[in-house]
Design an enzyme around this catalytic site. Structure first.
Site, PDB file in Angstrom:
ATOM      1  N   GLU A  89       4.443 -16.051  -7.757  1.00 16.59           N
ATOM      2  CA  GLU A  89       4.111 -15.117  -6.681  1.00 16.59           C
ATOM      3  C   GLU A  89       4.451 -13.723  -7.189  1.00 16.59           C
ATOM      4  O   GLU A  89       5.501 -13.504  -7.785  1.00 16.59           O
ATOM      5  CB  GLU A  89       4.943 -15.398  -5.415  1.00 16.59           C
ATOM      6  CG  GLU A  89       4.566 -16.680  -4.721  1.00 16.59           C
ATOM      7  CD  GLU A  89       5.419 -16.997  -3.492  1.00 16.59           C
ATOM      8  OE1 GLU A  89       5.878 -16.065  -2.812  1.00 16.59           O
ATOM      9  OE2 GLU A  89       5.628 -18.195  -3.237  1.00 16.59           O
ATOM     10  N   GLU A 131      10.682 -23.136  -2.865  1.00 22.38           N
ATOM     11  CA  GLU A 131      11.894 -22.640  -2.216  1.00 22.38           C
ATOM     12  C   GLU A 131      12.681 -23.734  -1.495  1.00 22.38           C
ATOM     13  O   GLU A 131      12.801 -23.747  -0.271  1.00 22.38           O
ATOM     14  CB  GLU A 131      11.532 -21.489  -1.272  1.00 22.38           C
ATOM     15  CG  GLU A 131      10.957 -20.348  -2.072  1.00 22.38           C
ATOM     16  CD  GLU A 131      10.662 -19.085  -1.277  1.00 22.38           C
ATOM     17  OE1 GLU A 131      10.100 -19.192  -0.188  1.00 22.38           O
ATOM     18  OE2 GLU A 131      10.990 -18.003  -1.772  1.00 22.38           O
TER      19      GLU A 131
END
Ligand code: GAL
Length: 998
Positions: free
Chosen positions: A504, A428
């Site tokens: 994820e 991220e």
């Protein structure tokens, strides 16, 4: 050996990227000063080494400049300073406090500047060299310091570094003396490096990994790179070890004795996470002997599929942060091993090291025990998303040297582990040129491992397409290679040709995650979908004690943080104390690598090997024939040693002649035949239950009793006494009860509450808004209907015209002890959202503290988390039925319950049978109390046990970060009818009502 380029040419900088000038070292964006080039980590060698872990002296200052550097001098007197263990985070030892934010920087986004309040810990150790420590070169190694350190030895400054979860070394031979060495380390909590370390976790400064002094004899190993590939077409492995300085490599078991730099090709057994075959070897340079463990394997992306040794791999993965409830990220060797044993025991075969390289010893354990690893760089700049990614360091050339330094430190440290099969650039960080530069550097250094990064949808720099929290429908679309275009045609085509993984998914926050099974089916259907990594392994709750000594776990806000993200930090498959949560039990079942199915009535069973590499020779298969939850016969099945992907159908033995009627099931279990490195013989890998004789619920009373008026305001039916005005049951066979009534409320789970960024409806808020937590019950009528008691109630929230028109029809049998309740519910109005639950709640005396039931167990289950629930006869104290989610919420339901009993110590109690089977919950507090609690210690047992017997429960989903409940698991509001029979249990020894009557 390569080193990162530390300086960029001036013309690489854009106009708005003029060099930062005159910044103190902790704000300066350069990664380090004075450190040596990164290199391979190895656990041991014959060169002397001295651990500097232990008790150090410590002083905390509020700012980076509050104290001068006099403490680094040898003569400085630190005897009045506090003592602090190293490794440790000082905030977990009474100096300051931890703080938790998810994506937000806890200070203004003003890169590379930091708040003036920058907690700074001065650490000081006085040490002697061990007897016999020779002169010459030595290296001082720090395996992890958060976030920036300045280091002195014997008063001389060695340098500074950033990059918290990466190793840093200094040459110190010249400064060392035999006795009274003074090592001084100043650690700043905040540094420019913090802008690159915005991972979702506690802010925990300190020297949190080992500090070691390594003697470097003349001719010692500076670095080495083991290349050990495997050719699955001919079964050979090729070994080539580069070393600086050169030397010899021996692998006795393979008869290899080679100069470094020379290749050898021999027949070998390959390494895989399933069969982690390692060969003991030794690297000898003129000055040092290093024991190695070599695993031969080849990773490749071929035909759009990620393969190891020529076979498609399926990741049954988890994201692992390093965490210990007392020690934070200072995780000891025992805990690391425990994590891996727990993973192996729960069928997990892959770890993403979210979001930084773990302690280096963890990877040794992955090599040894067998685990696929995505090794992720210590890089996240998520907090820039909040300011529109303005100033994002990964797209600012001034920061590129720091990024390259991080990439290089990871790759050099971890390059020799067969378990590491992918490198990940970080997490991220948005997009930017810096990521491209990292990818180039990694590729140039190690062409043998594919690259991963999730944050750039164009997939420009990577070899695998990765997403987080994509819903099932999107994964299916990706599986078909028909996902929506991103923009650039060429890149879109390239991405569609890539393997896919969910780096994820299935957010394990609180109760859940739901929907795992449906994901697994997609991974098994579409070749491209190569599995995923559940978010995440462990809850990061910090252990605390009440004044009475009771342990509880703290989350964001519990340390008085101004800015925090609450219990979002508790989203793991393990509770903070490493007890498996129901989510982990469910995951283990969903990902079991052996699939057992079949037709119990026909007596056939099908066994499918879903391993990618292992055959089934290490497993035994056991069968049990169970009548009403009791095993009446058992034995072993002879299963051929099926190879990966193979399956077979077998005949089950003849079932024994039934001694008593009732439901019968085959249970077939696959267990380890022998002890392994990670579990003992008998450890269960997979199981299934195959119905043989169906369950038949108890029929309504054949010979009904008639309702009559008792004394006072009481109605009597069979053994039940009711309030004549309200129709509420008061006593059953002498037992006082808090009358059963319709209940729709559950303490919203984290997944019910949902995340604000998720487009799905957030039912926690909606339910509360509708008032489902404060339903009112208006008794419409209490009637004697031909001897039956019929009570109509309108159950509805205030200020709404929505309602559930509920009829309770009570009947009893003249002979039996049971009271039967037939419930029918007819919704009124436009119910546009599902219900949390639909069923009946009642209260009984708290002395009924032991539960026994026949149905799903032993653990909790909900509509989309019920795969691991197996039909059996289970006994647990009421207290043990509770799942202690760090933030209390709905928990503890047991699925498919045919009957349940709650008993006192003397064996007397209450029995409930369902038609159909029901969801059973019992606890010593109400749902409202559960809802109001913020921590487990807020829950105090009351005088009653509250029982919920539910006809329906809403699913769980994963909306605390990902998608909500799948349509098939929602509890839609619709007319419903269901029944229960209530009776008392006289003694344990005697037959129960159910047995008596059938
Ligand atoms: C992801 C992130 C993780 C964690 C998770 C939610 O976006 O990569 O670090 O924050 O969400 O728990």
């Amino acid at each position: 050996m390569s080193t990162p380029q530390n300086d960029l040419a001036q013309n690489d900088l854009a106009q708005n990227e003029l060099p930062y000038r005159d910044l103190p070292y902790y704000e300066d964006v350069s990664p380090a000063r004075g450190t040596t080039p990164p290199r391979a980590w190895y656990a041991s060698s014959d060169a002397a080494r001295l651990s500097l872990n232990g008790i150090w002296r410590f002083r905390l200052s509020p700012t980076a400049t509050a104290e001068d550097d006099a403490f680094a001098r040898r003569e400085f007197d630190a005897s009045r300073w506090a003592e602090l263990p190293v490794p440790a985070h000082w905030v977990l030892h009474g100096h300051g406090a931890p703080a938790y934010t998810n994506t937000r920087y806890p200070f203004p986004v003003d890169p590379p500047h930091l708040p003036t309040e920058n907690p700074t810990g001065d650490h000081r150790l006085v040490f002697d060299l061990p007897h016999g420590w020779e002169g010459g070169e030595s290296l001082l190694r720090f395996d992890g310091v958060e976030s920036c350190a300045r280091v002195w030895l014997n008063g001389e400054e060695l340098g500074t570094f950033k990059g918290s979860r990466l190793p840093h070394e200094f040459e110190v031979g010249r400064q060392l003396r035999p006795r009274g060495n003074v090592l001084a380390v100043r650690v700043h909590q905040w540094s420019s490096g913090t802008y690159l370390e915005d991972q979702d976790q506690w802010w925990l400064p300190g020297i949190f990994r080992d500090v070691t002094l390594l003697h470097r004899p003349e001719g010692a190993v500076r670095d080495f790179f083991v290349h050990a590939s495997y050719d699955h077409t001919d079964g050979t492995g090729t070994l080539l070890v580069e070393a600086d300085p050169g030397g010899r490599l021996t692998v006795p078991e393979l008869g290899i004795d080679l100069a470094t730099g020379e290749p050898a090709t021999v027949r070998v057994e390959p390494w895989s996470a399933e069969v982690p075959r390692l060969y003991a070897a030794e690297l000898a340079t003129p000055g040092e002997r290093v024991p190695l463990r070599i695993g031969f394997r080849t990773v490749a992306v071929e035909d759009g599929v990620l393969k190891v040794n020529g076979a498609r791999v399926l990741f049954r993965g988890v994201n692992r942060h390093e965490f210990h409830p007392e020690h934070g990220r200072a995780v000891d060797a025992k805990t690391m091993r425990r994590d891996l044993l727990l993973m192996k025991q729960h069928n997990i075969n892959a770890v993403r090291t979210s979001h930084y390289p773990p302690h280096p010893a963890f990877l040794d354990l992955c090599d040894e025990l067998g685990m696929w690893v995505i090794d992720e760089c210590d890089l996240e700049t998520h907090g820039f998303a909040i300011v529109g990614w303005r100033g994002n360091p990964v797209d600012d050339a001034r920061w590129t040297p720091a990024l390259l330094d991080r990439a290089s430190r990871m790759v050099e440290r971890d390059k020799n582990h067969p378990s590491v099969v992918l490198w990940s650039l970080g997490n991220e960080c948005g997009t930017g040129r810096g990521l491209g530069a990292m990818a180039d550097l990694i590729r140039e250094r190690d062409a043998d491992r594919p690259l991963h990064y999730e944050g750039d949808p164009s997939c420009t720099d990577v070899d695998v397409h990765s997403r987080m929290y994509a819903g099932h429908a999107e994964v299916e679309q990706i599986g078909r290679r028909t996902e929506s275009p991103w923009g650039d045609r060429e890149l879109d085509e390239r991405r569609r040709a890539m393997p896919f993984l969910l780096c994820e998914y299935a957010h394990a926050m609180g109760n859940g995650p739901g929907g795992l099974l449906e994901y697994q089916r997609l991974f098994e259907t579409y070749e491209r979908c190569q599995g995923g990594f559940v978010w995440e392994w462990i809850d990061h709750g910090i252990a605390r004690r009440t004044v009475d000594g009771e342990r509880w776990f703290a989350y964001g806000g519990d340390f008085g943080e101004e800015l925090h993200d609450g219990n979002f930090v508790c989203d793991g498959l393990l509770f903070p104390d490493r007890t498996p949560s129901p989510g982990l039990i469910e995951y283990k079942k969903v990902i079991e690598p052996v699939r057992i199915s079949g037709d119990g009535r026909a007596g056939t069973v099908r066994i499918a090997n879903r391993f990618n590499f292992a055959d089934l020779s290490g497993l035994s298969f056991l069968w049990y024939y169970e009548v009403q939850g009791v095993s009446v016969a058992h034995g072993e099945l002879a299963v051929p040693p099926l190879g990966p992907g193979e399956s077979t159908e077998l005949k089950l033995p003849e079932p024994p002649a039934p001694e008593r009627p009732g439901e019968a099931l085959w249970t077939v279990r696959a267990v380890l035949a022998d002890d392994t490195a990670w579990a003992g013989a008998g450890h269960e890998i997979a199981w299934a239950q195959l119905p043989a004789v169906p369950h038949v619920p108890a029929p309504p009373p054949a010979c009904p009793a008639v309702l009559r008026k008792g004394e006072g305001n009481v109605l009597v039916l069979g053994r039940g006494a009711f309030d004549a005005a309200t129709g509420a049951l008061r006593y059953l066979d002498g037992f006082e009860v808090v009358a059963p009534r319709l209940d729709v409320w559950r303490a919203p789970t984290d997944n019910d509450e949902g995340a604000e960024w998720q487009p799905d409806e957030r039912y926690g808020t909606i339910w509360r808004g509708l008032g489902l937590h404060r339903m009112q019950h208006r008794v419409v009528s209490v009637r004697d209907a031909d001897g039956e008691l019929v009570v109509r109630t309108r159950v509805a929230p205030a200020s709404s015209d929505l309602a559930l028109d509920t009829t309770f029809r009570w009947t009893a049998d003249q002979r039996g002890r049971a009271l039967r309740l037939d419930v029918s519910v007819v919704p009124e109005g436009d119910w546009w959202c599902p219900l949390p639950r639909l069923g009946v709640r009642l209260g009984v005396c708290g002395s009924l503290g032991l539960a026994e039931w026949y149905g799903g167990g032993p653990g909790e289950a909900y509509p989309d988390t019920r795969t691991a629930s197996r039909i059996g006869r289970w006994t647990l104290p009421v207290d043990a039925l509770q799942t202690p989610y760090v933030r209390p919420q709905e928990n503890g339901a047991r699925a498919d319950v045919r009957w349940a009993e709650l008993r006192r110590e003397d064996g007397t109690g209450l029995r409930i049978e369902g038609d159909p089977a029901f969801w059973f919950t019992a606890r010593r507090w109400t749902s409202e109390e559960l809802d109001a609690a913020a921590h487990t210690t807020d829950l105090r047992p009351g005088p009653l046990v509250w029982i919920n017997v539910d006809h329906g429960q809403h699913g769980i989903g994963s909306q605390s970060c990902g998608p909500g409940v799948l349509p098939q698991h929602r509890l839609a509001v619709a007319p419903a009818s269901f029944s229960f029979a209530f009776s008392t249990v006289a003694t344990r020894a005697g037959a129960t009502w159910g047995d008596e009557d059938r």
